[in-house]
Design an enzyme around this catalytic site. Structure first.
Site: not given
Ligand SMILES: Nc1ncnc2c1ncn2[C@@H]1O[C@H](COP(=O)(O)OP(=O)(O)OP(=O)(O)O)[C@@H](O)[C@H]1O
Ligand SMILES: Nc1ncnc2c1ncn2[C@@H]1O[C@H](COP(=O)(O)O)[C@@H](O)[C@H]1O
Length: 220
Positions: A13, A92, A131, A164, A175
Protein backbone atom coordinates in the site's frame (compact mmCIF):
# COMPACT_ATOMS: atom_id res chain seq x y z
CA UNK A 1 -11.55 11.68 -5.06
CA UNK A 2 -11.25 9.64 -1.87
CA UNK A 3 -9.67 6.22 -2.37
CA UNK A 4 -8.98 3.58 0.28
CA UNK A 5 -5.99 1.27 -0.15
CA UNK A 6 -7.05 -1.92 1.62
CA UNK A 7 -4.77 -4.88 2.21
CA UNK A 8 -2.78 -6.86 4.75
CA UNK A 9 0.60 -5.79 6.18
CA UNK A 10 3.25 -5.79 3.48
CA UNK A 11 0.72 -5.85 0.63
CA UNK A 12 2.38 -2.82 -0.98
CA UNK A 13 0.00 0.00 0.00
CA UNK A 14 2.76 2.45 0.94
CA UNK A 15 4.81 1.59 -2.15
CA UNK A 16 1.86 2.16 -4.48
CA UNK A 17 0.97 5.40 -2.65
CA UNK A 18 4.47 6.73 -3.33
CA UNK A 19 4.22 5.84 -7.03
CA UNK A 20 0.76 7.45 -7.33
CA UNK A 21 1.96 10.66 -5.65
CA UNK A 22 4.96 10.82 -8.02
CA UNK A 23 2.69 10.50 -11.06
CA UNK A 24 -0.72 11.93 -10.22
CA UNK A 25 -2.22 14.77 -8.19
CA UNK A 26 -2.52 12.81 -4.96
CA UNK A 27 -1.87 12.95 -1.23
CA UNK A 28 -1.66 10.11 1.26
CA UNK A 29 -3.01 9.77 4.77
CA UNK A 30 -1.17 6.84 6.36
CA UNK A 31 -2.26 6.30 9.96
CA UNK A 32 0.73 3.97 10.50
CA UNK A 33 3.17 6.69 9.36
CA UNK A 34 1.45 9.26 11.59
CA UNK A 35 1.74 6.95 14.60
CA UNK A 36 5.43 6.26 13.82
CA UNK A 37 6.14 10.00 13.55
CA UNK A 38 4.52 10.54 16.95
CA UNK A 39 6.43 7.66 18.52
CA UNK A 40 9.72 9.05 17.17
CA UNK A 41 8.90 12.47 18.59
CA UNK A 42 7.66 11.02 21.91
CA UNK A 43 4.34 12.87 21.78
CA UNK A 44 1.42 11.86 24.05
CA UNK A 45 -0.22 10.21 21.01
CA UNK A 46 3.00 8.29 20.29
CA UNK A 47 3.19 7.08 23.89
CA UNK A 48 -0.42 5.88 23.65
CA UNK A 49 0.12 4.04 20.34
CA UNK A 50 3.55 2.48 20.97
CA UNK A 51 2.52 -0.49 23.14
CA UNK A 52 -0.11 -1.61 20.64
CA UNK A 53 2.11 -1.16 17.60
CA UNK A 54 5.11 -2.96 19.07
CA UNK A 55 2.91 -6.03 19.63
CA UNK A 56 1.30 -5.76 16.21
CA UNK A 57 -2.13 -4.97 17.65
CA UNK A 58 -4.44 -2.21 16.48
CA UNK A 59 -4.44 1.15 18.21
CA UNK A 60 -7.94 1.70 19.73
CA UNK A 61 -10.59 3.08 17.38
CA UNK A 62 -11.34 6.21 19.41
CA UNK A 63 -7.71 7.37 19.12
CA UNK A 64 -7.34 6.45 15.46
CA UNK A 65 -10.63 7.89 14.20
CA UNK A 66 -10.05 11.33 15.79
CA UNK A 67 -6.53 11.36 14.35
CA UNK A 68 -7.83 10.58 10.86
CA UNK A 69 -10.28 13.50 10.87
CA UNK A 70 -7.63 15.87 12.24
CA UNK A 71 -5.50 15.14 9.20
CA UNK A 72 -8.30 14.97 6.67
CA UNK A 73 -9.77 18.31 7.74
CA UNK A 74 -6.40 20.00 7.35
CA UNK A 75 -6.00 18.88 3.71
CA UNK A 76 -6.38 21.73 1.28
CA UNK A 77 -8.13 21.54 -2.12
CA UNK A 78 -9.80 18.23 -1.33
CA UNK A 79 -13.14 19.52 -2.57
CA UNK A 80 -11.64 19.97 -6.02
CA UNK A 81 -12.35 16.79 -7.95
CA UNK A 82 -8.85 16.30 -9.34
CA UNK A 83 -7.07 15.69 -6.04
CA UNK A 84 -6.85 12.00 -5.07
CA UNK A 85 -6.80 11.45 -1.30
CA UNK A 86 -5.33 8.02 -0.53
CA UNK A 87 -6.33 6.39 2.74
CA UNK A 88 -3.46 4.00 3.48
CA UNK A 89 -4.08 1.73 6.48
CA UNK A 90 -7.43 3.27 7.41
CA UNK A 91 -10.07 1.95 7.99
CA UNK A 92 -8.95 -1.28 9.67
CA UNK A 93 -12.14 -2.18 11.57
CA UNK A 94 -15.84 -2.15 10.75
CA UNK A 95 -16.30 0.58 13.35
CA UNK A 96 -13.65 2.74 11.61
CA UNK A 97 -15.31 2.14 8.22
CA UNK A 98 -18.72 3.20 9.54
CA UNK A 99 -17.22 6.31 11.20
CA UNK A 100 -15.53 7.12 7.91
CA UNK A 101 -18.86 6.90 6.05
CA UNK A 102 -20.61 9.08 8.65
CA UNK A 103 -17.81 11.66 8.67
CA UNK A 104 -17.75 11.80 4.87
CA UNK A 105 -21.55 12.36 4.83
CA UNK A 106 -21.19 15.23 7.30
CA UNK A 107 -18.60 16.81 5.00
CA UNK A 108 -20.67 16.24 1.82
CA UNK A 109 -17.99 13.88 0.58
CA UNK A 110 -17.83 10.16 -0.12
CA UNK A 111 -15.46 7.26 -0.54
CA UNK A 112 -15.24 6.86 -4.31
CA UNK A 113 -13.39 3.57 -4.42
CA UNK A 114 -11.51 0.90 -2.51
CA UNK A 115 -8.46 -0.78 -4.02
CA UNK A 116 -7.97 -4.20 -2.46
CA UNK A 117 -4.50 -5.78 -2.70
CA UNK A 118 -4.71 -9.53 -3.16
CA UNK A 119 -1.40 -11.02 -1.88
CA UNK A 120 -0.67 -14.54 -0.59
CA UNK A 121 0.61 -15.24 2.95
CA UNK A 122 4.18 -16.29 2.02
CA UNK A 123 4.70 -13.14 -0.05
CA UNK A 124 3.46 -10.99 2.84
CA UNK A 125 5.92 -12.66 5.22
CA UNK A 126 8.84 -12.19 2.79
CA UNK A 127 7.94 -8.56 2.08
CA UNK A 128 7.51 -7.51 5.71
CA UNK A 129 10.48 -9.36 7.21
CA UNK A 130 12.72 -8.16 4.34
CA UNK A 131 11.55 -4.54 4.55
CA UNK A 132 14.08 -1.94 5.68
CA UNK A 133 13.22 1.70 6.29
CA UNK A 134 15.11 4.94 6.68
CA UNK A 135 14.48 6.40 10.16
CA UNK A 136 15.42 9.86 8.83
CA UNK A 137 13.52 10.36 5.54
CA UNK A 138 11.07 7.43 5.68
CA UNK A 139 12.20 5.78 2.41
CA UNK A 140 11.30 2.09 2.17
CA UNK A 141 13.54 -0.67 0.77
CA UNK A 142 13.54 -4.44 0.60
CA UNK A 143 16.64 -6.58 1.06
CA UNK A 144 15.90 -8.53 -2.16
CA UNK A 145 13.18 -6.78 -4.17
CA UNK A 146 14.35 -3.20 -3.75
CA UNK A 147 17.81 -3.02 -2.14
CA UNK A 148 19.62 0.29 -1.63
CA UNK A 149 22.74 0.94 -3.74
CA UNK A 150 24.99 0.51 -0.69
CA UNK A 151 23.83 -2.27 1.64
CA UNK A 152 22.05 -0.93 4.72
CA UNK A 153 22.35 2.75 3.72
CA UNK A 154 19.57 5.03 2.48
CA UNK A 155 20.09 6.19 -1.14
CA UNK A 156 18.41 9.54 -0.43
CA UNK A 157 20.10 10.72 2.76
CA UNK A 158 22.90 8.28 3.66
CA UNK A 159 21.27 7.25 6.97
CA UNK A 160 21.63 3.66 8.23
CA UNK A 161 18.49 1.67 7.49
CA UNK A 162 16.56 -0.13 10.22
CA UNK A 163 13.99 -2.89 10.44
CA UNK A 164 10.63 -1.83 11.86
CA UNK A 165 10.11 -3.46 15.27
CA UNK A 166 6.74 -4.80 14.07
CA UNK A 167 8.41 -6.43 11.02
CA UNK A 168 10.01 -9.18 13.16
CA UNK A 169 8.55 -12.54 12.14
CA UNK A 170 6.46 -13.24 15.27
CA UNK A 171 4.95 -9.73 15.26
CA UNK A 172 4.23 -9.92 11.54
CA UNK A 173 2.33 -13.19 12.09
CA UNK A 174 0.23 -11.47 14.75
CA UNK A 175 -0.41 -8.49 12.45
CA UNK A 176 -1.65 -10.82 9.71
CA UNK A 177 -3.92 -12.62 12.23
CA UNK A 178 -5.25 -9.23 13.38
CA UNK A 179 -5.87 -8.28 9.74
CA UNK A 180 -7.77 -11.55 9.13
CA UNK A 181 -9.83 -11.16 12.31
CA UNK A 182 -10.64 -7.43 12.24
CA UNK A 183 -9.92 -5.91 8.83
CA UNK A 184 -10.70 -8.51 6.16
CA UNK A 185 -14.44 -8.08 6.90
CA UNK A 186 -14.13 -4.76 5.05
CA UNK A 187 -13.72 -6.62 1.75
CA UNK A 188 -17.39 -7.68 2.01
CA UNK A 189 -18.45 -4.30 3.41
CA UNK A 190 -17.14 -2.42 0.37
CA UNK A 191 -18.06 -5.16 -2.13
CA UNK A 192 -21.68 -4.76 -1.02
CA UNK A 193 -21.41 -1.03 -1.63
CA UNK A 194 -20.17 -1.80 -5.16
CA UNK A 195 -16.97 0.24 -4.84
CA UNK A 196 -14.30 -2.45 -4.26
CA UNK A 197 -11.75 -3.17 -7.00
CA UNK A 198 -9.22 -5.98 -6.56
CA UNK A 199 -5.70 -5.84 -7.86
CA UNK A 200 -3.07 -8.57 -7.99
CA UNK A 201 -0.59 -7.22 -5.45
CA UNK A 202 2.07 -9.83 -6.30
CA UNK A 203 2.91 -8.13 -9.61
CA UNK A 204 5.67 -5.56 -10.10
CA UNK A 205 5.16 -2.02 -8.78
CA UNK A 206 4.83 -0.67 -12.36
CA UNK A 207 2.24 -3.30 -13.29
CA UNK A 208 0.29 -2.57 -10.11
CA UNK A 209 0.36 1.14 -10.86
CA UNK A 210 -1.02 0.44 -14.39
CA UNK A 211 -3.75 -1.72 -12.88
CA UNK A 212 -4.54 1.04 -10.37
CA UNK A 213 -4.92 3.53 -13.21
CA UNK A 214 -7.30 1.18 -15.04
CA UNK A 215 -9.43 0.71 -11.92
CA UNK A 216 -9.45 4.46 -11.33
CA UNK A 217 -10.87 4.88 -14.84
CA UNK A 218 -13.66 2.42 -14.00
CA UNK A 219 -14.51 4.41 -10.85
CA UNK A 220 -14.64 7.81 -12.53
N1 LIG B 1 4.94 -4.98 -6.00
C1 LIG B 1 5.97 -5.26 -5.20
N2 LIG B 1 6.90 -6.17 -5.57
C2 LIG B 1 7.93 -6.46 -4.76
N3 LIG B 1 8.14 -5.91 -3.55
C3 LIG B 1 7.25 -5.00 -3.13
C4 LIG B 1 6.13 -4.62 -3.93
N4 LIG B 1 5.42 -3.69 -3.25
C5 LIG B 1 6.07 -3.49 -2.09
N5 LIG B 1 7.18 -4.27 -2.02
C6 LIG B 1 8.11 -4.35 -0.90
O1 LIG B 1 7.40 -4.99 0.17
C7 LIG B 1 7.61 -4.33 1.40
C8 LIG B 1 6.28 -3.86 1.95
O2 LIG B 1 5.74 -2.86 1.09
P1 LIG B 1 4.93 -1.62 1.69
O3 LIG B 1 5.74 -0.95 2.75
O4 LIG B 1 4.50 -0.80 0.52
O5 LIG B 1 3.68 -2.39 2.31
P2 LIG B 1 2.42 -1.84 3.10
O6 LIG B 1 1.21 -2.49 2.55
O7 LIG B 1 2.43 -0.35 3.12
O8 LIG B 1 2.75 -2.44 4.53
P3 LIG B 1 2.32 -2.02 6.02
O9 LIG B 1 0.82 -2.00 6.07
O10 LIG B 1 2.89 -3.13 6.86
O11 LIG B 1 2.94 -0.68 6.32
C9 LIG B 1 8.61 -3.21 1.13
O12 LIG B 1 9.89 -3.63 1.49
C10 LIG B 1 8.51 -2.96 -0.39
O13 LIG B 1 9.75 -2.53 -0.94
N1 LIG C 1 -6.37 2.38 11.13
C1 LIG C 1 -5.66 1.88 12.17
N2 LIG C 1 -6.29 1.39 13.24
C2 LIG C 1 -5.61 0.91 14.29
N3 LIG C 1 -4.28 0.81 14.33
C3 LIG C 1 -3.60 1.29 13.27
C4 LIG C 1 -4.26 1.85 12.15
N4 LIG C 1 -3.32 2.25 11.24
C5 LIG C 1 -2.14 1.93 11.76
N5 LIG C 1 -2.30 1.36 12.98
C6 LIG C 1 -1.24 0.87 13.88
O1 LIG C 1 0.03 1.12 13.26
C7 LIG C 1 0.66 -0.12 12.89
C8 LIG C 1 1.44 0.02 11.60
O2 LIG C 1 0.55 0.43 10.57
P1 LIG C 1 0.94 0.24 9.00
O3 LIG C 1 -0.21 0.82 8.24
O4 LIG C 1 1.04 -1.24 8.79
O5 LIG C 1 2.21 0.94 8.79
C9 LIG C 1 -0.47 -1.15 12.89
O6 LIG C 1 -0.02 -2.48 13.11
C10 LIG C 1 -1.31 -0.65 14.05
O7 LIG C 1 -0.72 -0.96 15.30
Amino acid sequence: MNIILLGPPGAGKGTLSKKIIENLNAVQISTGDIFRYNIKNETPLGLKAKGYMDKGDLVPDEVTIDLLWDYFDKLENKEEGELIVLFDGFPRTLNQAKSLDDGMDQRNQKIDGVIYFDVDYDTLIKRTTGRRVCPNCGATYHVENHPPKVEGICDNCGTELIQRKDDKLETVKNRIDVYNEQTSVLIDYYTQKGILKSIDGTKSVDEIFDEFNNKLGELN
